[in-house]
Structure formats: structure tokens, C-alpha cells
Design a protein around this motif. Sequence first.
Motif, PDB file in Angstrom:
ATOM      1  N   MET A   1     -36.343 -46.998  18.477  1.00  0.00           N
ATOM      2  CA  MET A   1     -37.066 -47.876  17.547  1.00  0.00           C
ATOM      3  C   MET A   1     -38.569 -47.721  17.759  1.00  0.00           C
ATOM      4  SD  MET A   1     -36.705 -52.032  17.028  1.00  0.00           S
ATOM      5  CE  MET A   1     -34.967 -51.915  16.578  1.00  0.00           C
ATOM      6  N   THR A   2     -39.303 -47.518  16.678  1.00  0.00           N
ATOM      7  CA  THR A   2     -40.748 -47.344  16.777  1.00  0.00           C
ATOM      8  C   THR A   2     -41.426 -48.690  17.076  1.00  0.00           C
ATOM      9  OG1 THR A   2     -41.162 -47.780  14.448  1.00  0.00           O
ATOM     10  CG2 THR A   2     -40.597 -45.497  15.066  1.00  0.00           C
ATOM     11  N   PRO A   3     -42.692 -48.665  17.551  1.00  0.00           N
ATOM     12  CA  PRO A   3     -43.406 -49.927  17.790  1.00  0.00           C
ATOM     13  C   PRO A   3     -43.507 -50.804  16.542  1.00  0.00           C
ATOM     14  CG  PRO A   3     -44.528 -48.118  18.884  1.00  0.00           C
ATOM     15  CD  PRO A   3     -43.445 -47.498  18.055  1.00  0.00           C
ATOM     16  N   THR A   4     -43.707 -50.177  15.372  1.00  0.00           N
ATOM     17  CA  THR A   4     -43.786 -50.985  14.155  1.00  0.00           C
ATOM     18  C   THR A   4     -42.441 -51.615  13.820  1.00  0.00           C
ATOM     19  OG1 THR A   4     -43.453 -48.972  12.841  1.00  0.00           O
ATOM     20  CG2 THR A   4     -45.724 -49.715  13.147  1.00  0.00           C
ATOM     21  N   GLN A   5     -41.354 -50.878  13.992  1.00  0.00           N
ATOM     22  CA  GLN A   5     -40.024 -51.429  13.731  1.00  0.00           C
ATOM     23  C   GLN A   5     -39.692 -52.546  14.713  1.00  0.00           C
ATOM     24  OE1 GLN A   5     -37.924 -47.690  14.066  1.00  0.00           O
ATOM     25  NE2 GLN A   5     -37.580 -47.576  11.847  1.00  0.00           N
ATOM     26  N   SER A   6     -40.058 -52.353  15.987  1.00  0.00           N
ATOM     27  CA  SER A   6     -39.794 -53.368  17.004  1.00  0.00           C
ATOM     28  C   SER A   6     -40.543 -54.656  16.693  1.00  0.00           C
ATOM     29  CB  SER A   6     -40.200 -52.844  18.382  1.00  0.00           C
ATOM     30  OG  SER A   6     -40.049 -53.852  19.361  1.00  0.00           O
ATOM     31  N   LEU A   7     -41.821 -54.540  16.335  1.00  0.00           N
ATOM     32  CA  LEU A   7     -42.604 -55.732  16.007  1.00  0.00           C
ATOM     33  C   LEU A   7     -42.048 -56.407  14.767  1.00  0.00           C
ATOM     34  CD1 LEU A   7     -44.944 -57.668  16.280  1.00  0.00           C
ATOM     35  CD2 LEU A   7     -46.421 -55.965  15.174  1.00  0.00           C
ATOM     36  N   ALA A   8     -41.710 -55.634  13.743  1.00  0.00           N
ATOM     37  CA  ALA A   8     -41.154 -56.219  12.523  1.00  0.00           C
ATOM     38  C   ALA A   8     -39.869 -56.976  12.815  1.00  0.00           C
ATOM     39  CB  ALA A   8     -40.908 -55.127  11.487  1.00  0.00           C
ATOM     40  N   THR A   9     -39.011 -56.410  13.657  1.00  0.00           N
ATOM     41  CA  THR A   9     -37.755 -57.070  14.020  1.00  0.00           C
ATOM     42  C   THR A   9     -38.016 -58.404  14.693  1.00  0.00           C
ATOM     43  OG1 THR A   9     -36.591 -54.964  14.228  1.00  0.00           O
ATOM     44  CG2 THR A   9     -35.637 -56.851  15.381  1.00  0.00           C
ATOM     45  N   GLN A  10     -38.986 -58.450  15.594  1.00  0.00           N
ATOM     46  CA  GLN A  10     -39.313 -59.698  16.289  1.00  0.00           C
ATOM     47  C   GLN A  10     -39.904 -60.735  15.331  1.00  0.00           C
ATOM     48  OE1 GLN A  10     -41.128 -59.227  20.336  1.00  0.00           O
ATOM     49  NE2 GLN A  10     -40.981 -57.032  19.883  1.00  0.00           N
ATOM     50  N   LEU A  11     -40.739 -60.283  14.410  1.00  0.00           N
ATOM     51  CA  LEU A  11     -41.321 -61.210  13.442  1.00  0.00           C
ATOM     52  C   LEU A  11     -40.268 -61.763  12.488  1.00  0.00           C
ATOM     53  CD1 LEU A  11     -44.629 -59.299  12.591  1.00  0.00           C
ATOM     54  CD2 LEU A  11     -44.436 -61.456  13.845  1.00  0.00           C
ATOM     55  N   ILE A  12     -39.369 -60.908  12.051  1.00  0.00           N
ATOM     56  CA  ILE A  12     -38.298 -61.355  11.157  1.00  0.00           C
ATOM     57  C   ILE A  12     -37.418 -62.388  11.856  1.00  0.00           C
ATOM     58  CG2 ILE A  12     -36.170 -60.605  10.004  1.00  0.00           C
ATOM     59  CD1 ILE A  12     -37.718 -57.908   9.482  1.00  0.00           C
ATOM     60  N   ASP A  13     -37.090 -62.131  13.119  1.00  0.00           N
ATOM     61  CA  ASP A  13     -36.287 -63.093  13.886  1.00  0.00           C
ATOM     62  C   ASP A  13     -37.034 -64.422  14.016  1.00  0.00           C
ATOM     63  OD1 ASP A  13     -33.926 -63.685  15.667  1.00  0.00           O
ATOM     64  OD2 ASP A  13     -35.554 -63.953  17.115  1.00  0.00           O
ATOM     65  N   ALA A  14     -38.336 -64.361  14.257  1.00  0.00           N
ATOM     66  CA  ALA A  14     -39.125 -65.593  14.380  1.00  0.00           C
ATOM     67  C   ALA A  14     -39.141 -66.361  13.061  1.00  0.00           C
ATOM     68  CB  ALA A  14     -40.544 -65.250  14.823  1.00  0.00           C
ATOM     69  N   HIS A  15     -39.235 -65.651  11.936  1.00  0.00           N
ATOM     70  CA  HIS A  15     -39.176 -66.309  10.624  1.00  0.00           C
ATOM     71  C   HIS A  15     -37.855 -67.042  10.435  1.00  0.00           C
ATOM     72  CE1 HIS A  15     -42.695 -65.265   8.167  1.00  0.00           C
ATOM     73  NE2 HIS A  15     -42.737 -64.112   8.806  1.00  0.00           N
ATOM     74  N   HIS A  16     -36.765 -66.395  10.802  1.00  0.00           N
ATOM     75  CA  HIS A  16     -35.439 -66.973  10.544  1.00  0.00           C
ATOM     76  C   HIS A  16     -35.101 -68.118  11.500  1.00  0.00           C
ATOM     77  CE1 HIS A  16     -34.638 -64.200   7.432  1.00  0.00           C
ATOM     78  NE2 HIS A  16     -34.314 -63.157   8.174  1.00  0.00           N
ATOM     79  N   THR A  17     -35.604 -68.052  12.729  1.00  0.00           N
ATOM     80  CA  THR A  17     -35.216 -69.044  13.741  1.00  0.00           C
ATOM     81  C   THR A  17     -36.276 -70.118  13.963  1.00  0.00           C
ATOM     82  OG1 THR A  17     -36.144 -67.715  15.547  1.00  0.00           O
ATOM     83  CG2 THR A  17     -33.832 -67.309  14.951  1.00  0.00           C
ATOM     84  N   HIS A  18     -37.470 -69.924  13.369  1.00  0.00           N
ATOM     85  CA  HIS A  18     -38.598 -70.843  13.555  1.00  0.00           C
ATOM     86  C   HIS A  18     -38.970 -70.973  15.025  1.00  0.00           C
ATOM     87  CE1 HIS A  18     -37.609 -71.577   9.452  1.00  0.00           C
ATOM     88  NE2 HIS A  18     -36.552 -72.299   9.726  1.00  0.00           N
ATOM     89  N   THR A  19     -38.762 -69.909  15.774  1.00  0.00           N
ATOM     90  CA  THR A  19     -39.196 -69.858  17.165  1.00  0.00           C
ATOM     91  C   THR A  19     -40.352 -68.875  17.269  1.00  0.00           C
ATOM     92  OG1 THR A  19     -37.570 -68.131  17.646  1.00  0.00           O
ATOM     93  CG2 THR A  19     -36.911 -70.423  18.058  1.00  0.00           C
ATOM     94  N   LEU A  20     -41.033 -68.892  18.405  1.00  0.00           N
ATOM     95  CA  LEU A  20     -42.252 -68.106  18.562  1.00  0.00           C
ATOM     96  C   LEU A  20     -42.048 -66.942  19.522  1.00  0.00           C
ATOM     97  CD1 LEU A  20     -44.767 -71.078  18.844  1.00  0.00           C
ATOM     98  CD2 LEU A  20     -44.285 -69.673  16.840  1.00  0.00           C
ATOM     99  N   ILE A  21     -42.752 -65.857  19.254  1.00  0.00           N
ATOM    100  CA  ILE A  21     -42.780 -64.722  20.171  1.00  0.00           C
ATOM    101  C   ILE A  21     -43.639 -65.136  21.362  1.00  0.00           C
ATOM    102  CG2 ILE A  21     -43.451 -62.315  20.472  1.00  0.00           C
ATOM    103  CD1 ILE A  21     -43.097 -62.016  17.410  1.00  0.00           C
ATOM    104  N   ASP A  22     -43.060 -65.131  22.577  1.00  0.00           N
ATOM    105  CA  ASP A  22     -43.785 -65.697  23.722  1.00  0.00           C
ATOM    106  C   ASP A  22     -44.979 -64.838  24.112  1.00  0.00           C
ATOM    107  OD1 ASP A  22     -43.021 -63.710  25.725  1.00  0.00           O
ATOM    108  OD2 ASP A  22     -41.034 -64.620  25.695  1.00  0.00           O
TER     109      ASP A  22
END
Length: 250
Positions: A1-22
Amino acid sequence: MTPTQSLATQLIDAHHTHTLIDSARTSELKLADVEEARVVQQLVLAELGTCAGYKIGAGSPEAEPQYAPLPASRVFGAATGIRLADYARVGLELEIAFSFAQDIDQSFAERTEDALDFIDTMSVVVEVVDSRFEAWPKVNPLLQLADLQNNGALVIGDTRPYDRTFDFASPQVTFRCGDHEIFSGRARHPAGDPRRLVAWLVAQTLRSGHTIAARTVLTTGSYTPLYMAKAPGTVRGEIEGFGSIEFKIA
């Protein structure tokens, strides 16, 4: 997974769960340039839905603007209101948004300033600011750009035909949340006349070979200080001689 894909995945998860990237993970995230941030924006947008508009901003009349797409799933009429539970944080900013009467396509490529003549409507709007990063606002600007420039939602109030004679640079404004007065007085837009941001976005979009569709919402930065809402209440904003917005935070 590229750095852009990894960051996008984390942001999408944060959108769906309303939790924050620590903060620890945030410090490890790196983007090389604006183009990589734009790739992340598009990956996130593809998950959240189609593009309903753009937020454009600049810190001064001379500063280079930045923009981010607005997911259609996060653009609401005032009657809908918002819920605290749908966001990790709820920041509020009072803005003016514009839209065009027709598609702005390559026929405007050599006359981008003329596109302003095709603005059809202007609206009183409130942007909900909601970063996906725990460390915000102390987050690398490229990461903030990738995170849709900290956009949580856009709430649309009164909409009226475009009036080119309106004082967009320094209108009289009032803005409240519940019993708290956020701002009252003569406002100064940080970018000067916010329509310069619209012209800039047109030039950027056409240069990249894309089009701005008719009725795309173009919001242009806050007239008021950022206010962080912590509890349910009613948000009320008025731009004198223009219109108002009122909605509930549940």
C-alpha cells in the motif's frame, strides 16, 4: 500500500467511526507535495460520495489559495441541521458560497475572469470544521489539505440571486451559537474580495482539464472566528443586506 493509499484508508475510517487518528500515527504520516494531497482527497471523496462543491480559502489578499472538494453526503440545507454525534468536533464558521448558472468548461480557458459574470446565486452558509487528526490544529498543512482541508460539513441557508454590487469584502455580520455571541460587527474577509478565490479556482480547474458543473457550491472562507460548539443548540447567522441562516445542533 502506498503512503497516499494508507493515509486515505485512515481518513476514511476516521470519517466512518468519528474517531481521530492519534498523534503518534500522525507524526509518522508524510506527503511529498500538494499533488499527493490531492490524490488522497480524491480517494477519500470516492468513498464518501460525489463532489457537491469546493471550499476555497486564502489567509490574506496576496496569499496563494487552497481548495478541497465537498462530499455531497456532507452538504445540507439548514432545515436538516446537524448532530454532534456525527463529528469528532464541531467548529463553526460563517461564509458566503456562490454557484454558476452553467457549466464552466474549456470555452472559458482563455477568459477565466469572465466566469464571474456567470455566477447565478449566492448563499449564506456555515462550514462545520472537523479534522480527522487528534493533534489538530498542530498538523502538517499537507495532511490538513489531504483531509479535505478540515471540512466536516457545509450547511446552506438563505440563497438569492447574485448581486455583484454587494460589499463582499466587509459586510456587517452577526453570528451566534445558543446564548454565545461569536461575532457581531463589520467583518473583514481574509482574502479581501472572496470572488477572487472563485476566479482562481476556475483557472486551476480549467488548467487541469476539468469542468465546474452548474450549481456546484463554492464556499469561500470565513468572515468570523472559528467557534467550537460543545453542546446542542441553535446556530444563527446574518449577513446584513444579504440573508441569514438558522439551524439546530442536536
